[in-house]
Design a protein around this motif. Structure first.
Motif, PDB file in Angstrom:
ATOM      1  N   UNK A 246       0.823  -1.211   0.000  1.00 44.92           N
ATOM      2  CA  UNK A 246       0.000   0.000   0.000  1.00 44.92           C
ATOM      3  C   UNK A 246       0.862   1.268   0.000  1.00 44.92           C
ATOM      4  N   UNK A 247       2.023   1.195   0.648  1.00 43.21           N
ATOM      5  CA  UNK A 247       2.937   2.343   0.651  1.00 43.21           C
ATOM      6  C   UNK A 247       3.422   2.626  -0.770  1.00 43.21           C
ATOM      7  N   UNK A 248       3.865   1.572  -1.469  1.00 40.71           N
ATOM      8  CA  UNK A 248       4.359   1.755  -2.851  1.00 40.71           C
ATOM      9  C   UNK A 248       3.214   2.260  -3.741  1.00 40.71           C
TER      10      UNK A 248
ATOM     11  N   UNK B 207       0.582   6.665  -6.776  1.00 38.25           N
ATOM     12  CA  UNK B 207      -0.605   7.485  -7.013  1.00 38.25           C
ATOM     13  C   UNK B 207      -0.292   8.980  -6.904  1.00 38.25           C
ATOM     14  N   UNK B 208       0.388   9.357  -5.825  1.00 34.33           N
ATOM     15  CA  UNK B 208       0.648  10.780  -5.553  1.00 34.33           C
ATOM     16  C   UNK B 208       1.832  11.296  -6.364  1.00 34.33           C
ATOM     17  N   UNK B 209       2.775  10.415  -6.668  1.00 33.54           N
ATOM     18  CA  UNK B 209       3.959  10.834  -7.422  1.00 33.54           C
ATOM     19  C   UNK B 209       4.917  11.689  -6.608  1.00 33.54           C
TER      20      UNK B 209
ATOM     21  N   UNK C 190      -4.460   3.419   4.287  1.00 33.60           N
ATOM     22  CA  UNK C 190      -3.853   3.805   3.004  1.00 33.60           C
ATOM     23  C   UNK C 190      -4.651   3.232   1.837  1.00 33.60           C
ATOM     24  N   UNK C 191      -5.135   2.005   2.014  1.00 33.18           N
ATOM     25  CA  UNK C 191      -5.933   1.374   0.955  1.00 33.18           C
ATOM     26  C   UNK C 191      -7.187   2.202   0.684  1.00 33.18           C
ATOM     27  N   UNK C 192      -7.839   2.655   1.757  1.00 35.38           N
ATOM     28  CA  UNK C 192      -9.044   3.476   1.601  1.00 35.38           C
ATOM     29  C   UNK C 192      -8.729   4.746   0.812  1.00 35.38           C
ATOM     30  N   UNK C 193      -7.594   5.380   1.150  1.00 40.99           N
ATOM     31  CA  UNK C 193      -7.197   6.608   0.456  1.00 40.99           C
ATOM     32  C   UNK C 193      -7.014   6.344  -1.034  1.00 40.99           C
ATOM     33  N   UNK C 194      -6.219   5.324  -1.367  1.00 38.19           N
ATOM     34  CA  UNK C 194      -5.914   5.048  -2.782  1.00 38.19           C
ATOM     35  C   UNK C 194      -7.153   4.587  -3.544  1.00 38.19           C
TER      36      UNK C 194
END
Lengths: 493, 493
Positions: B174-176, B181-183, B366-370
């Motif tokens: 999820x970190x990667x 996603x954000x770059x 983090x999963x929810x965010x992505x």
């Protein structure tokens, strides 16, 4: 070799050397120098020691690991650790890694936390990974289940009216309740409860708090203060004490041979003892000793609870009480307010508190344990300490039978005692077996078991003892323990 | 005073002194001495400094705290912190505690994490407690809710096939994914992800890993290695670096005035900068510098994402990304395998890994965010970075208006930049406001705000800057921020 610019370098040299070697003993020797600037003679001696041990390491130890890895290499046939999924990223090569970074990391092999599944699998009993308790908590079901909403545990603060502002109040309440129930420690309102990221962080917090005590100066203390423990001692004490080559404290080895008791020092007493399971008290008879009591194993499944412990600094951990090592949660019970304040300061600066999620979880877990003891109709199998004690007793009986039948090994001999909690007389059933290779042909018991029988244990030298001893975890899953007993019974010389 | 037995004592003396005083500047001076044994002259000077500052502390600062406490004293009218329940055990007395243990603990006052509820309440904006995000996660509801069965996270091990054996694989994934996603950072499979108990532990792990690098010796390094950062720097860097008076590294203060660049040293670069919000790069132009990049605030709600950061060691924390400070979870992205290995060793020895419960929770968060960014129909208010950016922009506009209308304060002036993630040009909206008292009558802005207006901020001296500046948290709950703007607007001289 490193350039010696000033004493800091020799300090550092010391640090580097014991990373390269199986450095417990070497490091203790270094510690014994009482930190005075080293002359070149010492450096030369160290160099020789380092080189010879390096040769020993690469010619003797490396092959052993290759061998162990050979067994571990059948890992496609292993169950992965419960939480292990994408095992492919950043694969480690055990031997290279082991030799490069020193004994601490040798401890993590690819078989850690996994179940041996075939007759020739590596059996890893090196760590005290308490997976034995998974069975109990699986059967506990929803009672111990925790639900955390996304908006919880966001603030740094748990209770700013408490000296330990990052301690969840409900967790503190359950800790005091559990100690009252078991009667293994005095944790009344006058004492301070401090939560830590495992008891290892609390151990370092205590070293910091004691070595920065204003009284130390008044009593002629010389920094770094010596830290001692009677051998055999927990293998992580030396590593944790000297990790940053602190100017406040330093590892000084075996308390029994410690001679500098005239000046302030710190003694850590682990009772029941990791690795050998015996009860311990202070070794150095001196008024200058400040004592840390590590009571991680003072629970009814491991030993008789004869009285509530009541010391200045007492450390406990969830890992060995309920089996939740992955929570990384420990607690200290501290009598003196200023010592507590400095311990809290250490945790505040090093990690700005402790995971609230784990504290919430531990609260639920401890509550489940205590609740069940307060309901008379609860079956024994549903009571944590009864489950643990029954399992440990059965395992020790099987181990003792296997050892008695062999002409190779021996175990410590324990005396029974009355347990106020279980209300009966009982032998200790320690979390580790301090196994000795009695056979004259075996110099290094750890290598013998690893090389010939693919049983991974931790050698005596890591505990300030001899290579004839190994520490064997008694807390692994049933399947692992069964296979261990089977393989141990097959050993004949 | 302490007896001086050998240089360790003077090292220790240094440590004790800066505990007694508002020791950032004093400690930096000490650090600047490059760790050589101190002569008695220096000790005398320090004694004088200590005494004078002590007098200053007890005559000037203590009353201020009493005053602040007076405001905080209305706490029966406060909401307690979300998690605070039994607020009665071990009640602390702020002034006594503050003076006894030094500035670190002054930081935790009884108003921390609580909402001011009346016109004369203390407004505590000292910490960067990210309670602003509670609103977002409350609205997220079940999506971010985590359920942990009692039998989970029991083993020490998360993935023993990974160099970082205590890292939950799903969390790493999820970190990667989030960085892709954000770059904002290069986190491909070639890099190593290391989890820590907050980025503060990872900062110390990095200091350990860099200062024990074999190359340091070859390049003529002298231990303890100097650690520098360009002022104003995060107030915790000096405290964390010198906590144990390590023989491996020492705080050496402002990178801009650092002169010893000929020998190996460590520079920590916090960009965007805590406290002032500007983007930063290395200050010392020298090939001998080893750099730690603290990117805690390099997220789209605080600044324009201009390019994916790609450095040797990059530190991130959940606290400032999603607002979950209580999880105490950070991660490092590390390029070099040996550096990663030594960082892992530090965490292994100091805390035997990192809370699995928090890792499982962070994975879900983090999963929810992505997930929400991958569903086109998601409303902006349900997208974390959009929510955060909107809130920060509104708050900054209100703060800038209030400051513009006053004849007392000023704020840094930022330049707009194009954000590749938001796809628009934007100004920075930092997590902290680096507020300056411009008025000639105000020497100490922190005291001015605390004493006269019961607004708790962190004074510039803690950041290696002047007392005319204060750091103000912009991340508190809406109610607190509203009252802050209201009270700030009322200030006239």
């Amino acid at each position: 070799m490193f350039p010696l610019k000033r004493s800091n370098n020799s300090q550092f040299l010391r640090g580097r050397l014991w990373e390269q070697v199986f450095g417990r003993t070497e490091m203790v020797a270094a510690g014994g120098k009482n930190g005075r600037s080293w002359n070149l003679g010492v450096v030369c001696i160290l160099t020789v020691v380092a080189l010879s041990v390096h040769i020993f390491a690469s010619s003797v130890v490396l092959p052993l690991f290759k061998d162990a890895r050979g067994g571990g290499g059948n890992q496609s046939r292993f169950f992965p650790p419960a939480s292990s999924v994408s095992g492919n990223e950043q694969r480690l090569e055990t031997p290279a890694r082991a030799m490069a970074v020193g004994s601490e990391e040798i401890r993590v092999s690819e078989t850690s936390g996994s179940l041996p599944t075939s007759i020739d699998s590596v059996i890893n009993l090196d760590h005290g990974d308490p997976t034995m308790y998974e069975k109990f908590w699986r059967e506990a079901g929803d009672a111990a289940r925790l639900i955390i909403p996304g908006s919880q545990t966001m603030s740094y603060f748990s209770d700013v009216t408490n000296l330990c502002w990052f301690l969840e109040p409900e967790f503190a309440a359950e800790i005091r309740r559990l100690h009252r129930l078991v009667g293994n420690a005095v944790a009344d309102k006058d004492s301070y409860i401090i939560v830590g990221t495992g008891s290892s962080q609390l151990f370092q917090a205590a070293l910091y708090a004691l070595s920065t005590s204003p009284e130390v100066a008044g009593r002629g203390g010389a920094w770094p203060l010596p830290v001692v423990a009677s051998a055999p001692y927990y293998s992580s004490y030396p590593a944790a004490t000297d990790l940053l080559q602190s100017g406040l404290f330093r590892w000084a080895g075996d308390a029994v041979t410690f001679k500098d008791g005239r000046e302030p020092y710190i003694e850590v007493v682990c009772s029941p003892s990791n690795p050998d399971g015996f009860l311990k008290t202070e070794s150095v008879a001196s008024g200058n000793g400040m004592v840390i009591h590590d009571l991680a194993y003072y629970w009814p499944q491991y030993t008789a609870i004869t009285n509530p412990a009541d010391h200045d600094i007492m450390l406990f951990t969830a890992s060995k009480c309920t089996g939740h090592a992955g929570m990384r949660l420990g607690w200290a019970i501290v009598r003196d307010r200023d010592v507590a304040r400095r311990m809290i300061k250490f945790i505040e600066i090093s990690t700005i508190g402790v995971s609230k999620d784990s504290q919430l979880r531990a609260t639920k877990i401890l509550k489940t344990v205590s609740d069940r003891y307060e309901v008379e109709t609860t079956e024994e199998s549903a009571k944590l300490f009864h489950f643990g004690r029954k399992t440990m007793r059965d395992r020790w009986r099987r181990l003792q039978a296997a050892v008695a039948a062999s002409n190779v090994f021996s175990l410590p001999i324990f005396q029974p005692d009355y347990c106020n909690f279980m209300k009966e007389t009982t032998l200790p059933f320690p979390a580790f077996a301090w196994l000795k290779c009695e056979h004259a042909d075996i110099e290094d018991c750890e290598s013998f078991l690893r090389q010939k029988y693919k049983i991974l244990t931790r050698g005596g030298m890591h505990f300030g003892a001899d290579a004839k001893h190994v520490r064997v975890s008694m807390l692994d899953r049933d399947g692992t323990f069964d296979m261990f007993i089977e393989r141990l019974s097959s050993i004949e010389l």
